[in-house]
Scaffold this motif. Structure first.
Motif, PDB file in Angstrom:
ATOM      1  N   PRO A 208      -3.089  23.708  -5.930  1.00  0.00           N
ATOM      2  CA  PRO A 208      -2.800  24.774  -4.947  1.00  0.00           C
ATOM      3  C   PRO A 208      -1.972  25.921  -5.496  1.00  0.00           C
ATOM      4  O   PRO A 208      -2.319  27.086  -5.258  1.00  0.00           O
ATOM      5  N   PRO A 209      -0.880  25.659  -6.247  1.00  0.00           N
ATOM      6  CA  PRO A 209      -0.140  26.822  -6.767  1.00  0.00           C
ATOM      7  C   PRO A 209      -0.937  27.635  -7.778  1.00  0.00           C
ATOM      8  O   PRO A 209      -0.763  28.849  -7.867  1.00  0.00           O
ATOM      9  N   LEU A 210      -1.830  26.986  -8.504  1.00  0.00           N
ATOM     10  CA  LEU A 210      -2.674  27.740  -9.431  1.00  0.00           C
ATOM     11  C   LEU A 210      -3.620  28.647  -8.664  1.00  0.00           C
ATOM     12  O   LEU A 210      -3.868  29.801  -9.064  1.00  0.00           O
ATOM     13  N   ALA A 211      -4.136  28.150  -7.530  1.00  0.00           N
ATOM     14  CA  ALA A 211      -5.006  28.987  -6.703  1.00  0.00           C
ATOM     15  C   ALA A 211      -4.240  30.188  -6.146  1.00  0.00           C
ATOM     16  O   ALA A 211      -4.794  31.292  -6.039  1.00  0.00           O
ATOM     17  N   GLU A 212      -2.963  30.000  -5.813  1.00  0.00           N
ATOM     18  CA  GLU A 212      -2.177  31.122  -5.295  1.00  0.00           C
ATOM     19  C   GLU A 212      -1.854  32.132  -6.394  1.00  0.00           C
ATOM     20  O   GLU A 212      -1.746  33.327  -6.130  1.00  0.00           O
ATOM     21  N   ILE A 213      -1.712  31.643  -7.615  1.00  0.00           N
ATOM     22  CA  ILE A 213      -1.510  32.580  -8.734  1.00  0.00           C
ATOM     23  C   ILE A 213      -2.740  33.476  -8.878  1.00  0.00           C
ATOM     24  O   ILE A 213      -2.623  34.699  -9.043  1.00  0.00           O
ATOM     25  N   LEU A 214      -3.910  32.876  -8.792  1.00  0.00           N
ATOM     26  CA  LEU A 214      -5.146  33.666  -8.896  1.00  0.00           C
ATOM     27  C   LEU A 214      -5.274  34.629  -7.714  1.00  0.00           C
ATOM     28  O   LEU A 214      -5.798  35.739  -7.871  1.00  0.00           O
ATOM     29  N   ARG A 215      -4.779  34.213  -6.539  1.00  0.00           N
ATOM     30  CA  ARG A 215      -4.828  35.101  -5.389  1.00  0.00           C
ATOM     31  C   ARG A 215      -3.865  36.278  -5.565  1.00  0.00           C
ATOM     32  O   ARG A 215      -4.137  37.395  -5.106  1.00  0.00           O
ATOM     33  N   LEU A 216      -2.752  36.027  -6.226  1.00  0.00           N
ATOM     34  CA  LEU A 216      -1.811  37.120  -6.471  1.00  0.00           C
ATOM     35  C   LEU A 216      -2.428  38.214  -7.335  1.00  0.00           C
ATOM     36  O   LEU A 216      -2.068  39.390  -7.210  1.00  0.00           O
ATOM     37  N   LEU A 217      -3.331  37.827  -8.208  1.00  0.00           N
ATOM     38  CA  LEU A 217      -3.950  38.812  -9.097  1.00  0.00           C
ATOM     39  C   LEU A 217      -4.791  39.823  -8.334  1.00  0.00           C
ATOM     40  O   LEU A 217      -5.134  40.877  -8.883  1.00  0.00           O
ATOM     41  N   SER A 218      -5.150  39.511  -7.086  1.00  0.00           N
ATOM     42  CA  SER A 218      -5.939  40.447  -6.282  1.00  0.00           C
ATOM     43  C   SER A 218      -5.073  41.486  -5.582  1.00  0.00           C
ATOM     44  O   SER A 218      -5.609  42.438  -5.007  1.00  0.00           O
TER      45      SER A 218
END
Length: 523
Positions: A208-218
């Motif tokens: 989950p935190p890795l998915a949020e890191i990728l979401r931050l890139l947007s």
């Protein structure tokens, strides 16, 4: 006052506030002005935790009370609650809340979500009683149909993580998401994602935190590109980054939080011994974040691969550090140099031997490999090399030594360390760099393995000179610490090198040093 409070930096606001007092223009000050000043300094204290900022807040309140300016809005009392919690006066903060609920300040002063956000901003939250108090406030918000904002959620998630209440932490993480942060607030989203990431790490969940890191890139890139001169962690962890308040909404601030989230993920994968995935995340970090990785991150990789004697990866890490402009410290150089020459334990040695056996099996066939692996162990390293013999109870091949000892790489790292400090390796009297006893031991072993006893003796002389310079009236601390055994090995190798060179004068001097340091010379 209007010009003073609308400056972009807190120092400018403070100068403007002092100017109002010095020019005796207090009659122009309104409640809105005081609220604005308190908001700026409260936000600055939330970011920097500076005692100077706290003193400024107290001064503003004292001056306001001295001039008899009455506060009539909930916004002013919210800021007072933040101030009292910051100075550790929790009783006053909750006394203000009780007065608001009792309409002491008038019917127009009503509790709102920012009142609860102020109560959740308590920097002294620690332990289960504080968590219970926060959960009670959270339940009170819901009963009043007040939707919690990200600041409330972030504080409660952090408190649940610190106290180890995993059931509550899981419920909070499931009920919150990054979509609640507007897409234009990139830095706020990064801070909220950092708190949620630490919560997931506390639950041993990495996806989950890795998915949020990728979401931050947007999120959109912030246009303010002012550099941040310094940032540090509040308590040593990777999540509590302290950034100057006036630079908290810059592009570099966003990427600092993004880098912190990446490094937290990488650290957990290294702890789990998932080196390949950690390496992949390092590549993603260097590709998606224009800021270089921190020295601490590279230190984790160096520790991980040095323990496994993966010299190829260590060289790659070192080259990445040079490319990113991250200078290794003494600890990193010690790990790089000693990794090349330390004798592994039986478990790691068995792994290295199996690696060679598998390599031979792929080259000569299974039958020949089995016969070679089950044959007699390879000969021990000669005594004059300074290296101990490989244990005989380990099935080894002729190439195991090449996977255990890397003298050339050790010398290369050693020379790079001197080059990094602007010192020539031949200058043993330079005071810019003083190699410790662990580095000296590894480098001397490397030179002995390469049959260069003169160079090994030079390193011993360098160590002795530095110790006499650092401790002119006492024995070196290594002689009476945990490094005493290592120091005795260094002295014995120096005696062996001097004997190989036929240097009796050096041998006598080494004997004298050993006696002075309380180390028993060989018979």
């Amino acid at each position: 006052m209007y010009k003073a409070i609308h400056r972009s930096d807190p120092n400018g606001v403070w100068l403007g506030f002092n100017g109002i007092l010095n020019n005796k223009e207090w009659h122009k000050v309104t409640e809105y002005d005081i609220i604005r000043v308190l908001q700026i300094f409260n936000r600055q204290y939330a970011y920097e935790r500076s005692p100077e900022t706290l003193n400024r807040l107290k001064t503003v309140v004292e001056v306001t009370e001295r001039h008899g300016l009455r506060l009539k809005t909930i916004w002013a009392y919210n800021e007072l609650i933040r101030l009292h919690l910051a100075e550790g006066r929790r009783d006053l903060a909750y006394w203000i809340k009780q007065n608001i609920e009792s309409n002491v300040y008038g019917p127009d002063v009503k509790i709102n979500v920012h009142t609860y956000a102020a109560l959740f901003s308590d920097p002294s939250i620690d332990g289960l009683p504080d968590l219970i108090r926060l959960t009670n406030l959270y339940d009170e918000m819901l009963r009043r149909n007040i939707a919690p904002n990200t600041q409330v959620q972030k504080s409660l998630i952090s408190a649940a993580r610190r106290t180890g209440e995993h059931h509550l932490l899981k419920a909070l993480l499931d009920s919150t998401n990054l979509e609640s942060v507007p897409h234009s607030y990139s830095t706020l989203a990064a801070r909220f994602a950092g708190a949620r990431g630490q919560g997931y790490i506390g639950l041993r969940k990495l996806n989950p935190p890795l998915a949020e890191i990728l979401r931050l890139l947007s999120y959109p890139v912030i246009k303010d590109n002012r550099p941040i001169p310094e940032c540090r962690t509040e308590d040593g962890s990777q999540g509590n980054i302290k950034i100057p308040f006036e630079l908290s909404n810059t592009r570099q601030a966003f990427f600092i939080y993004l880098r912190s989230a990446y490094e937290l993920q990488i650290h957990m994968h290294i702890i789990r011994r998932e080196g390949k995935f950690a390496w992949k995340l390092l590549d993603d970090l260097r590709r998606n974040c224009y800021l270089p990785p921190t020295l601490m991150l590279y230190t984790w990789f160096v520790r991980y691969y040095s323990k496994r004697k993966d010299i190829r990866r260590l060289r790659e890490i070192y080259e990445l550090m040079m490319q990113d402009g991250v200078s290794p410290n003494e600890h990193v150089y010690t790990k790089l140099i000693t990794a090349c020459m330390f004798t592994p334990g039986d478990r790691l040695l068995s792994v290295l031997a199996k690696r060679v056996a598998d390599k031979h099996a792929s080259q000569v066939g299974d039958s020949d490999a089995d016969m070679e692996a089950n044959g007699p162990p390879s000969e021990a390293v000669p005594q004059e090399s300074g290296l101990p013999a490989i244990p005989k109870d380990v099935i080894a091949t002729e190439d195991v030594n090449s996977l255990v000892y890397f003298p050339s790489e050790c010398i290369a790292f050693f020379e790079d360390m001197f080059l990094d400090h602007g010192v020539k390796t031949s200058d043993i009297h330079s005071r810019k760099l003083c190699p410790n006893v662990q580095i000296t031991n590894a480098v001397m072993r490397a030179y002995m393995a390469l049959e260069k006893p003169a160079m090994a003796l030079r390193e011993f002389n360098r160590y002795c000179f530095n110790q006499r310079y650092l401790y002119p009236s006492n024995n070196p601390p290594d002689a009476s610490s945990q490094q005493r055994y290592t120091l005795s090995l260094v002295c014995k190798m120096a005696l062996e090198a001097a004997a190989m060179l036929g240097d009796r004068k050096s041998s006598q001097r080494i004997y004298t040093d050993m006696l002075e340091w309380g180390i028993q010379p060989p018979a």
